[in-house]
Design a protein around this motif. Structure first.
Motif, PDB file in Angstrom:
ATOM      1  N   CYS A  99       0.816  -1.223   0.000  1.00 26.81           N
ATOM      2  CA  CYS A  99       0.000   0.000   0.000  1.00 26.81           C
ATOM      3  C   CYS A  99       0.844   1.266   0.000  1.00 26.81           C
ATOM      4  O   CYS A  99       0.289   2.370  -0.035  1.00 26.81           O
ATOM      5  CB  CYS A  99      -0.999  -0.007   1.153  1.00 26.81           C
ATOM      6  SG  CYS A  99      -0.259   0.113   2.772  1.00 26.81           S
ATOM      7  N   CYS A 100       2.151   1.156   0.024  1.00 28.67           N
ATOM      8  CA  CYS A 100       3.038   2.315  -0.127  1.00 28.67           C
ATOM      9  C   CYS A 100       3.407   2.361  -1.605  1.00 28.67           C
ATOM     10  O   CYS A 100       4.243   1.599  -2.073  1.00 28.67           O
ATOM     11  CB  CYS A 100       4.286   2.164   0.735  1.00 28.67           C
ATOM     12  SG  CYS A 100       3.953   2.075   2.496  1.00 28.67           S
ATOM     13  N   VAL A 101       2.737   3.251  -2.313  1.00 30.44           N
ATOM     14  CA  VAL A 101       2.819   3.236  -3.769  1.00 30.44           C
ATOM     15  C   VAL A 101       3.159   4.621  -4.323  1.00 30.44           C
ATOM     16  O   VAL A 101       2.916   5.633  -3.667  1.00 30.44           O
ATOM     17  CB  VAL A 101       1.487   2.750  -4.387  1.00 30.44           C
ATOM     18  CG1 VAL A 101       1.162   1.327  -3.938  1.00 30.44           C
ATOM     19  CG2 VAL A 101       0.354   3.699  -4.045  1.00 30.44           C
ATOM     20  N   PRO A 102       3.673   4.659  -5.545  1.00 28.71           N
ATOM     21  CA  PRO A 102       3.906   5.957  -6.195  1.00 28.71           C
ATOM     22  C   PRO A 102       2.572   6.673  -6.434  1.00 28.71           C
ATOM     23  O   PRO A 102       1.579   6.047  -6.789  1.00 28.71           O
ATOM     24  CB  PRO A 102       4.555   5.582  -7.529  1.00 28.71           C
ATOM     25  CG  PRO A 102       5.086   4.207  -7.325  1.00 28.71           C
ATOM     26  CD  PRO A 102       4.156   3.553  -6.349  1.00 28.71           C
ATOM     27  N   ASP A 103       2.572   7.969  -6.227  1.00 32.19           N
ATOM     28  CA  ASP A 103       1.395   8.782  -6.514  1.00 32.19           C
ATOM     29  C   ASP A 103       1.355   8.985  -8.026  1.00 32.19           C
ATOM     30  O   ASP A 103       2.254   9.599  -8.593  1.00 32.19           O
ATOM     31  CB  ASP A 103       1.498  10.125  -5.794  1.00 32.19           C
ATOM     32  CG  ASP A 103       0.297  11.008  -5.990  1.00 32.19           C
ATOM     33  OD1 ASP A 103      -0.463  10.795  -6.962  1.00 32.19           O
ATOM     34  OD2 ASP A 103       0.099  11.925  -5.187  1.00 32.19           O
TER      35      ASP A 103
END
Length: 124
Positions: A99-103
Motif C-alpha cells: 500500500c506504499c505506492v507511487p502517486d
C-alpha cells in the motif's frame, strides 16, 4: 519549496493499509506516522524552524494535526523516497500489502528529492 506546508510527494499510503506499522521505523526522515498521531518537522530531521507560504516562520517542533485518522500516513514535505539513504523507498520494500505506492499524479525528480533531503538534514 520544501519549507512550505502542503507539498506533495511521489509515495503515498493507500486505504488498503492494515496498520501493521512495518513502514514507520524504516523511514530515514521520520515522515511516516501512525493513524491519528500528531506530527512535526523536527522529529527525525535537523529542522528547527519552518517558513510557511505566507512568509511566517514557525518552530519546527510545533505539533500538527494528523493527516489521516484511519491508516498510517506520510508527511509529504518530509518524504524523500529514501533518496540519498537507500536504493528504493523502504516503506514500499517492507509493506506486506503493497500500500506504499507511487502517486500517479505527482513525481519528484531525483534533484528535487536530494535537495529536500539536504534541507531536512541541514546539508546545505
Amino acid at each position: 519549496m520544501f519549507h512550505k506546508q502542503g507539498g506533495k510527494m511521489a509515495i503515498l499510503i493507500t486505504e488498503e493499509c492494515i496498520n501493521c506499522g512495518a513502514c514507520e521505523p524504516e523511514c530515514p526522515n521520520t515522515a511516516i506516522y501512525e493513524n491519528g498521531a500528531e506530527w512535526n518537522y523536527s522529529k527525525g530531521t535537523s529542522l528547527t524552524e519552518i517558513e510557511l507560504e505566507d512568509g511566517a516562520h514557525i518552530d519546527a517542533s510545533l505539533m500538527n494535526e494528523p493527516i489521516s485518522n484511519d491508516f498510517f500516513y506520510i508527511v509529504p514535505n518530509k518524504c524523500t523516497e529514501c533518496t540519498g539513504f537507500h536504493e528504493e523507498p523502504q516503506c514500499a520494500a517492507v509493506c506486506p500489502v503493497d500500500c506504499c505506492v507511487p502517486d500517479p499524479d505527482f513525481q519528484e525528480t531525483q534533484e528535487i528529492l536530494l535537495a529536500k533531503k539536504a534541507w531536512l538534514h541541514n546539508e546545505n
